[in-house]
Motif scaffolding. Structure first.
Motif, short mmCIF file in Angstrom:
data_model
loop_
_atom_site.label_atom_id
_atom_site.label_comp_id
_atom_site.label_asym_id
_atom_site.label_seq_id
_atom_site.Cartn_x
_atom_site.Cartn_y
_atom_site.Cartn_z
N ALA A 92 0.74 -1.25 0.06
CA ALA A 92 0.05 -0.05 -0.06
C ALA A 92 0.78 1.42 0.08
CB ALA A 92 -0.93 -0.03 1.18
N ALA A 93 2.01 1.21 0.65
CA ALA A 93 2.78 2.34 0.68
C ALA A 93 3.69 2.51 -0.42
CB ALA A 93 3.78 2.20 1.87
N ALA A 94 3.96 1.70 -1.42
CA ALA A 94 4.76 1.44 -2.25
C ALA A 94 4.24 2.39 -3.38
CB ALA A 94 5.20 0.14 -2.85
N SER A 95 5.15 2.96 -4.19
CA SER A 95 4.72 3.86 -5.57
C SER A 95 5.36 3.19 -6.76
CB SER A 95 5.25 5.42 -5.49
OG SER A 95 6.45 5.47 -5.22
N ALA A 96 6.27 2.30 -6.85
CA ALA A 96 7.15 1.79 -7.50
C ALA A 96 6.49 1.14 -8.66
CB ALA A 96 8.38 1.11 -7.09
N LEU A 97 6.97 0.68 -9.81
CA LEU A 97 6.36 -0.06 -10.68
C LEU A 97 6.30 -1.67 -10.29
CD1 LEU A 97 7.99 1.30 -13.99
CD2 LEU A 97 5.61 1.66 -13.34
N TYR A 98 7.29 -1.89 -9.88
CA TYR A 98 7.36 -3.41 -9.42
C TYR A 98 7.45 -3.47 -7.71
CZ TYR A 98 7.68 -4.82 -14.22
OH TYR A 98 7.40 -5.25 -15.58
N VAL A 99 7.10 -4.62 -7.45
CA VAL A 99 7.49 -4.93 -5.96
C VAL A 99 8.12 -6.24 -5.69
CG1 VAL A 99 6.17 -5.20 -3.65
CG2 VAL A 99 5.33 -3.57 -5.24
N LYS A 100 9.35 -6.09 -4.62
CA LYS A 100 9.86 -7.51 -4.31
C LYS A 100 9.72 -7.36 -2.62
CE LYS A 100 12.69 -10.80 -5.13
NZ LYS A 100 12.20 -11.86 -5.86
N VAL A 101 9.44 -8.53 -2.10
CA VAL A 101 9.47 -8.75 -0.62
C VAL A 101 10.75 -9.38 -0.20
CG1 VAL A 101 8.37 -9.77 1.34
CG2 VAL A 101 6.78 -9.02 -0.71
N LEU A 102 11.38 -8.77 0.79
CA LEU A 102 12.51 -9.05 1.32
C LEU A 102 12.24 -9.21 2.75
CD1 LEU A 102 15.69 -9.66 1.14
CD2 LEU A 102 16.03 -7.19 1.35
N ASP A 103 12.46 -10.60 3.22
CA ASP A 103 12.37 -10.80 4.61
C ASP A 103 13.36 -10.29 5.29
OD1 ASP A 103 9.78 -11.88 4.57
OD2 ASP A 103 10.48 -13.97 4.48
N SER A 104 13.25 -10.04 6.66
CA SER A 104 14.41 -9.29 7.30
C SER A 104 15.39 -10.02 7.56
CB SER A 104 13.88 -8.36 8.62
OG SER A 104 13.30 -9.58 9.39
N ASP A 105 15.69 -11.32 7.68
CA ASP A 105 16.66 -12.10 7.82
C ASP A 105 17.50 -12.48 6.56
OD1 ASP A 105 14.89 -13.66 7.46
OD2 ASP A 105 14.96 -15.09 9.01
N ASP A 106 16.97 -11.90 5.53
CA ASP A 106 17.45 -12.51 4.29
C ASP A 106 18.07 -11.05 3.53
OD1 ASP A 106 16.28 -14.75 4.41
OD2 ASP A 106 14.29 -14.62 3.54
N ARG A 107 18.91 -11.41 2.37
CA ARG A 107 19.59 -10.40 1.60
C ARG A 107 19.39 -10.72 0.05
NH1 ARG A 107 24.74 -11.82 -0.12
NH2 ARG A 107 25.26 -14.02 0.52
N LEU A 108 19.69 -9.47 -0.65
CA LEU A 108 19.56 -9.66 -2.02
C LEU A 108 21.30 -9.62 -2.40
CD1 LEU A 108 17.00 -7.18 -3.19
CD2 LEU A 108 16.59 -9.73 -2.74
N ASP A 109 21.40 -10.26 -3.82
CA ASP A 109 22.78 -10.17 -4.20
C ASP A 109 22.96 -8.97 -4.97
OD1 ASP A 109 25.40 -11.75 -5.18
OD2 ASP A 109 24.61 -10.78 -6.99
N PRO A 110 23.83 -8.09 -4.58
CA PRO A 110 23.81 -6.59 -5.16
C PRO A 110 23.87 -6.72 -6.71
CG PRO A 110 25.11 -6.77 -3.14
CD PRO A 110 24.97 -8.07 -3.44
N ALA A 111 25.08 -7.51 -7.22
CA ALA A 111 25.04 -7.51 -8.81
C ALA A 111 23.96 -8.14 -9.56
CB ALA A 111 26.24 -8.59 -8.92
N ALA A 112 23.13 -9.00 -8.64
CA ALA A 112 21.92 -9.54 -9.45
C ALA A 112 20.99 -8.52 -9.42
CB ALA A 112 21.49 -10.89 -8.81
N LEU A 113 20.78 -7.76 -8.36
CA LEU A 113 19.78 -6.65 -8.06
C LEU A 113 20.20 -5.44 -9.36
CD1 LEU A 113 17.48 -5.19 -6.89
CD2 LEU A 113 19.15 -4.11 -5.16
#
Length: 345
Positions: free
Chosen positions: A86-107
């Motif tokens: 509801a708070a997002a304004s972006a075109l796409y949404v990705k959920v990231l749980d707080s104990d996980d991470r994203l790979d910077p290069a893949a992002l």
């Protein structure tokens, strides 16, 4: 006119102060200078009693206009995800749980892909690979979809291959268009675990196009004692697993899905989720739990005959439906072998 952010990363948090910075740092690093203002990070503090809000405020102060904090009374993981959407304004949404991470290069690769989409040709959902990051075993395992999805092309569901046994798209693999999430009518139940199964199935019914980017974006941390995927925790929360499973059955409107291939996939995913539920009914080891499993199957058969037929096509599922100590011993042994082999909890 300032363009909309490309991607909103929604991080639901409950008492996450000790570890949430790792995931937030991974997003900031991945956005870099090129996409620093085209990404938004929405931290949802779901009634935490620790310093979660303070950690989020620190990131918001260091990255103004990028990181935002939303605070709410405790409503559970699903309520926090819904608040983030509801708070997002972006075109796409990705959920990231707080104990996980994203790979910077893949992002970076994902953001470049989103930026390359023509305004009239944006995929409804972008699928990326994810990693089981098992700290107990000191190993990681990549889940990828090259055998069922052509890479780096925006396609329709009819251009996908039949899903392989055990292959399905978890929440970790999905970045939905925000408009798809909103238009799907998704409503995740409050104070309920395992709602990621609904997130990965209900909005998917409303997608027509998809794009597979074969990069290891999401690192799914496994190893905390209190994680919902921990076997002992999952057995204690069996009622919530079964509740979500029933909601999946009730929400699956195959008559309204125009794509035969998408219908086939959704039935496949429902069959897998039901198999997991029935496995934990056996692992619980009580007559009451086994009766709950039989009730779930009866509900599936009555509410969705096509889903029930899809479930019964698997020999393993036939065994799961059987009664008696012999079948239950086989199920427990098989589960432990598979768990050790793949390290999923």
């Amino acid at each position: 006119m300032q363009p909309l952010p490309l991607l909103a990363v929604v991080m639901p948090c409950y008492n996450s102060a000790a570890y949430m910075a790792r995931g937030l740092d991974s997003v900031i690093d991945g956005a870099g200078e090129r996409f620093g203002q085209r990404i938004e990070v929405i931290v949802v503090d779901d009634g935490s009693a620790d310093a979660t809000a303070e950690v989020a405020r620190g990131f918001a102060q260091r990255h103004p206009g990028v990181v935002r904090l939303v605070q709410q009374d405790n409503g559970g993981h699903g309520a926090a995800v819904m608040s983030g959407i509801a708070a997002a304004s972006a075109l796409y949404v990705k959920v990231l749980d707080s104990d996980d991470r994203l790979d910077p290069a893949a992002l970076q690769a994902l953001l470049s892909t989103l930026d390359s989409f023509p305004t009239d040709g944006q995929a409804d959902v972008v699928i990326t690979d994810y990693i089981y990051d098992n700290v107990r075993q000191g190993s990681d395992r990549r889940i990828q979809y090259r055998r069922c999805l052509p890479a780096r092309r925006t396609i329709t569901w009819e251009q996908t291959a039949r899903p392989r046994t055990g292959s399905y798209f978890l929440m970790h693999a999905l970045a939905y268009k925000r408009s798809v999430l909103v238009d799907s009518g998704l409503e995740l139940p409050r104070h309920t675990f395992y709602v990621d199964n609904l997130y990965a199935s209900v909005p998917l019914q409303h997608t027509r196009t998809l794009h597979y980017l074969p990069v290891p974006l999401y690192w799914y941390f496994i190893g905390r004692e209190d994680q919902s995927v921990n076997e002992a925790v999952a057995v204690r929360r069996l009622d919530q697993q079964l509740r979500v499973n029933r909601l999946m059955i009730d929400e699956l409107a195959t008559d309204a899905v125009r794509s035969h291939a998408l219908t086939r996939y959704l039935l496949h995913y429902l069959s897998i989720a039901t198999s997991v539920s029935l496995t934990f009914c056996v692992l619980a080891g009580t007559d009451a739990a086994r009766a709950q499993g039989r009730d779930l199957l009866a509900h599936l058969k009555a509410a969705d005959p096509a889903g029930y037929r899809a479930y019964r096509r698997s020999p393993m599922n036939v065994i799961l439906s059987a009664r008696g100590p012999g079948s239950h011993r086989f199920i427990r042994t098989t589960y432990r072998v598979v768990r050790k082999r793949f390290g999923f909890n």
